[in-house]
Design a protein around this motif. Structure first.
Motif, PDB file in Angstrom:
ATOM      1  N   LEU A 171       0.825  -1.211   0.000  1.00  0.00           N
ATOM      2  CA  LEU A 171       0.000   0.000   0.000  1.00  0.00           C
ATOM      3  C   LEU A 171       0.857   1.257   0.000  1.00  0.00           C
ATOM      4  CD1 LEU A 171      -2.814  -0.962   2.526  1.00  0.00           C
ATOM      5  CD2 LEU A 171      -3.004  -0.809   0.040  1.00  0.00           C
ATOM      6  N   LEU A 172       1.964   1.208   0.698  1.00  0.00           N
ATOM      7  CA  LEU A 172       2.871   2.354   0.728  1.00  0.00           C
ATOM      8  C   LEU A 172       3.437   2.629  -0.668  1.00  0.00           C
ATOM      9  CD1 LEU A 172       4.136   4.458   2.570  1.00  0.00           C
ATOM     10  CD2 LEU A 172       5.936   2.812   3.113  1.00  0.00           C
ATOM     11  N   ALA A 173       3.803   1.575  -1.368  1.00  0.00           N
ATOM     12  CA  ALA A 173       4.307   1.730  -2.742  1.00  0.00           C
ATOM     13  C   ALA A 173       3.202   2.262  -3.653  1.00  0.00           C
ATOM     14  CB  ALA A 173       4.820   0.390  -3.265  1.00  0.00           C
ATOM     15  N   GLU A 174       1.987   1.774  -3.476  1.00  0.00           N
ATOM     16  CA  GLU A 174       0.850   2.246  -4.275  1.00  0.00           C
ATOM     17  C   GLU A 174       0.558   3.713  -3.983  1.00  0.00           C
ATOM     18  OE1 GLU A 174      -2.504   2.546  -6.743  1.00  0.00           O
ATOM     19  OE2 GLU A 174      -0.824   1.113  -6.715  1.00  0.00           O
ATOM     20  N   ALA A 175       0.670   4.100  -2.712  1.00  0.00           N
ATOM     21  CA  ALA A 175       0.423   5.489  -2.325  1.00  0.00           C
ATOM     22  C   ALA A 175       1.388   6.432  -3.030  1.00  0.00           C
ATOM     23  CB  ALA A 175       0.551   5.640  -0.807  1.00  0.00           C
ATOM     24  N   LYS A 176       2.647   6.076  -3.078  1.00  0.00           N
ATOM     25  CA  LYS A 176       3.654   6.932  -3.710  1.00  0.00           C
ATOM     26  C   LYS A 176       3.444   6.996  -5.220  1.00  0.00           C
ATOM     27  CE  LYS A 176       7.009   6.317  -0.005  1.00  0.00           C
ATOM     28  NZ  LYS A 176       8.343   5.852   0.419  1.00  0.00           N
ATOM     29  N   LYS A 177       2.961   5.894  -5.798  1.00  0.00           N
ATOM     30  CA  LYS A 177       2.674   5.892  -7.234  1.00  0.00           C
ATOM     31  C   LYS A 177       1.510   6.830  -7.535  1.00  0.00           C
ATOM     32  CE  LYS A 177       1.080   2.063  -9.010  1.00  0.00           C
ATOM     33  NZ  LYS A 177       1.063   0.668  -9.573  1.00  0.00           N
ATOM     34  N   ARG A 178       0.471   6.816  -6.699  1.00  0.00           N
ATOM     35  CA  ARG A 178      -0.670   7.705  -6.905  1.00  0.00           C
ATOM     36  C   ARG A 178      -0.290   9.167  -6.705  1.00  0.00           C
ATOM     37  NH1 ARG A 178      -6.007   4.894  -4.077  1.00  0.00           N
ATOM     38  NH2 ARG A 178      -5.613   2.744  -4.783  1.00  0.00           N
ATOM     39  N   ILE A 179       0.606   9.424  -5.785  1.00  0.00           N
ATOM     40  CA  ILE A 179       1.055  10.795  -5.545  1.00  0.00           C
ATOM     41  C   ILE A 179       1.704  11.363  -6.812  1.00  0.00           C
ATOM     42  CG2 ILE A 179       2.802  12.172  -4.330  1.00  0.00           C
ATOM     43  CD1 ILE A 179       2.189  10.496  -1.825  1.00  0.00           C
ATOM     44  N   ARG A 180       2.575  10.563  -7.433  1.00  0.00           N
ATOM     45  CA  ARG A 180       3.248  11.009  -8.652  1.00  0.00           C
ATOM     46  C   ARG A 180       2.259  11.159  -9.806  1.00  0.00           C
ATOM     47  NH1 ARG A 180       6.934   7.066  -6.767  1.00  0.00           N
ATOM     48  NH2 ARG A 180       6.109   5.554  -8.283  1.00  0.00           N
ATOM     49  N   LYS A 181       1.349  10.206  -9.924  1.00  0.00           N
ATOM     50  CA  LYS A 181       0.405  10.204 -11.051  1.00  0.00           C
ATOM     51  C   LYS A 181      -0.602  11.346 -10.963  1.00  0.00           C
ATOM     52  CE  LYS A 181      -3.167   7.343 -13.212  1.00  0.00           C
ATOM     53  NZ  LYS A 181      -3.890   6.026 -13.161  1.00  0.00           N
ATOM     54  N   ASN A 182      -1.098  11.631  -9.746  1.00  0.00           N
ATOM     55  CA  ASN A 182      -2.183  12.595  -9.587  1.00  0.00           C
ATOM     56  C   ASN A 182      -1.731  13.978  -9.114  1.00  0.00           C
ATOM     57  OD1 ASN A 182      -4.224  10.603 -10.203  1.00  0.00           O
ATOM     58  ND2 ASN A 182      -3.916   9.771  -8.149  1.00  0.00           N
ATOM     59  N   GLY A 183      -0.448  14.157  -8.900  1.00  0.00           N
ATOM     60  CA  GLY A 183       0.034  15.452  -8.451  1.00  0.00           C
ATOM     61  C   GLY A 183      -0.394  15.785  -7.032  1.00  0.00           C
ATOM     62  N   TYR A 184      -0.502  14.762  -6.190  1.00  0.00           N
ATOM     63  CA  TYR A 184      -0.896  14.965  -4.800  1.00  0.00           C
ATOM     64  C   TYR A 184       0.232  15.610  -3.995  1.00  0.00           C
ATOM     65  CZ  TYR A 184      -4.979  11.820  -5.284  1.00  0.00           C
ATOM     66  OH  TYR A 184      -6.169  11.251  -5.636  1.00  0.00           O
ATOM     67  N   VAL A 185      -0.097  16.005  -2.756  1.00  0.00           N
ATOM     68  CA  VAL A 185       0.916  16.478  -1.818  1.00  0.00           C
ATOM     69  C   VAL A 185       1.945  15.364  -1.636  1.00  0.00           C
ATOM     70  CG1 VAL A 185       1.328  17.169   0.580  1.00  0.00           C
ATOM     71  CG2 VAL A 185      -0.720  17.964  -0.613  1.00  0.00           C
ATOM     72  N   ASP A 186       3.228  15.726  -1.692  1.00  0.00           N
ATOM     73  CA  ASP A 186       4.301  14.729  -1.650  1.00  0.00           C
ATOM     74  C   ASP A 186       4.551  14.253  -0.217  1.00  0.00           C
ATOM     75  OD1 ASP A 186       6.309  13.041  -2.403  1.00  0.00           O
ATOM     76  OD2 ASP A 186       7.834  14.618  -2.619  1.00  0.00           O
ATOM     77  N   ARG A 187       3.570  13.522   0.290  1.00  0.00           N
ATOM     78  CA  ARG A 187       3.687  12.997   1.645  1.00  0.00           C
ATOM     79  C   ARG A 187       2.653  11.895   1.848  1.00  0.00           C
ATOM     80  NH1 ARG A 187       3.340  16.606   7.232  1.00  0.00           N
ATOM     81  NH2 ARG A 187       3.767  14.912   8.711  1.00  0.00           N
ATOM     82  N   VAL A 188       3.075  10.810   2.451  1.00  0.00           N
ATOM     83  CA  VAL A 188       2.148   9.761   2.871  1.00  0.00           C
ATOM     84  C   VAL A 188       2.030   9.884   4.384  1.00  0.00           C
ATOM     85  CG1 VAL A 188       1.624   7.301   2.941  1.00  0.00           C
ATOM     86  CG2 VAL A 188       2.911   8.252   1.001  1.00  0.00           C
ATOM     87  N   PHE A 189       0.896  10.415   4.828  1.00  0.00           N
ATOM     88  CA  PHE A 189       0.716  10.573   6.267  1.00  0.00           C
ATOM     89  C   PHE A 189       0.498   9.193   6.888  1.00  0.00           C
ATOM     90  CE2 PHE A 189      -1.320  11.406  10.282  1.00  0.00           C
ATOM     91  CZ  PHE A 189      -0.672  12.536  10.736  1.00  0.00           C
ATOM     92  N   GLY A 190       1.344   8.854   7.850  1.00  0.00           N
ATOM     93  CA  GLY A 190       1.305   7.543   8.473  1.00  0.00           C
ATOM     94  C   GLY A 190       2.506   6.687   8.101  1.00  0.00           C
ATOM     95  N   GLU A 191       3.267   7.126   7.075  1.00  0.00           N
ATOM     96  CA  GLU A 191       4.465   6.369   6.712  1.00  0.00           C
ATOM     97  C   GLU A 191       5.491   6.417   7.838  1.00  0.00           C
ATOM     98  OE1 GLU A 191       8.015   6.185   3.328  1.00  0.00           O
ATOM     99  OE2 GLU A 191       6.609   7.878   3.346  1.00  0.00           O
ATOM    100  N   LYS A 192       5.681   7.607   8.422  1.00  0.00           N
ATOM    101  CA  LYS A 192       6.708   7.772   9.438  1.00  0.00           C
ATOM    102  C   LYS A 192       6.182   8.336  10.755  1.00  0.00           C
ATOM    103  CE  LYS A 192      10.269   8.607   5.937  1.00  0.00           C
ATOM    104  NZ  LYS A 192      11.268   9.584   5.410  1.00  0.00           N
TER     105      LYS A 192
END
Length: 258
Positions: A171-192
């Protein structure tokens, strides 16, 4: 492998199917007053809409994006930390972390100290103040389902794919892929945050505008508290001995009443 849940905030339409599924699966009571509140009302509450019988809350935030007004719905519940501060603070072992991800609570072991509530960095746990035998209440992440490799009740009913259950690393890898694809905020809240959590959030609008605790340390919180909390049972026992001694001393010379 530890499980997790990915929340894609822009995909949430605020239908609250997840809240209903949570109530039905966990057999939680329905509060008529809570049913009348809107997602905007809950977003303004100091407790984020979480109560002893409300383990998940959908809150709506009215934001500005690229000069336009947008609404974003945020699902709020226990984050199920990878290294939970609440578990570290609980000397009675009422709270435990399962290898599969859920942080579970056993009221039979709870002594009501509420150290867990003070330790939680996300202010999630709620206490049953109105009950004669109170306990601490929160999302359990459907442990009987997750430990049997089944998805949680809330993710099983989401119609838009806003919440997705799976292996946390994937899911973490999928989250980062969606961030790049959709231009989301460059952060996965809950990763760290707090050493990492089982719930992961991605967004196209700043997290701090939706009342996320963006100031939470990335260091696992038990590393701050474990050394002190291990002494709690000994301190409690010593204090009980002192009080018993004082009681005996103060009453040894008293004559019984006729």
């Amino acid at each position: 492998m530890a499980k997790g849940i990915l929340v894609d905030i822009p995909k949430c339409i605020g239908c609250e199917s997840c809240s209903v599924a949570c109530k039905l699966w966990n057999e939680l009571e329905w509060d008529p007053q809570e049913k009348t509140k809107t997602a905007t009302d809950r977003a303004k509450e100091p407790n984020n809409g979480l109560w002893p019988e409300e383990w998940t809350s959908i809150n709506r935030y009215n934001l500005q994006k690229n000069g336009s007004s947008v609404g974003r719905y945020v699902k709020t519940q226990c984050m199920h930390c990878e290294e939970p501060a609440c578990v570290s603070a609980c000397f009675s072992k009422a709270l435990q972390k399962l290898p599969q991800g859920p942080v579970i609570y056993d009221q039979k072991l709870c002594v009501g100290c509420r150290y867990c509530m003070m330790a939680c960095p996300f202010d999630i746990l709620r206490y049953e103040w109105k009950k004669s035998i109170p306990g601490v209440r929160k999302c359990q992440m459907c442990p009987t389902r997750v430990t049997n490799n089944q998805e949680t009740a809330c993710t099983s009913v989401c119609p838009t794919g806003a919440i997705t259950f799976g292996d946390r690393d994937e899911l973490l890898a999928e989250a980062k892929k969606r961030i790049r694809k959709n231009g989301y905020v460059d952060r996965v809240f809950g990763e760290k945050e707090a050493g990492g959590t089982s719930w992961l959030y991605i967004s196209d609008t700043p997290f701090e505008q939706m009342r996320f605790r963006t100031d939470v340390t990335t260091k696992p919180l038990p590393s701050y508290t474990e050394g002190y909390m291990k002494m709690t049972p000994f301190i409690g026992g010593a204090w009980a001995t002192i009080l018993a001694g004082l009681y005996v001393f103060n009453n040894k010379n008293k004559e019984p009443l006729d």
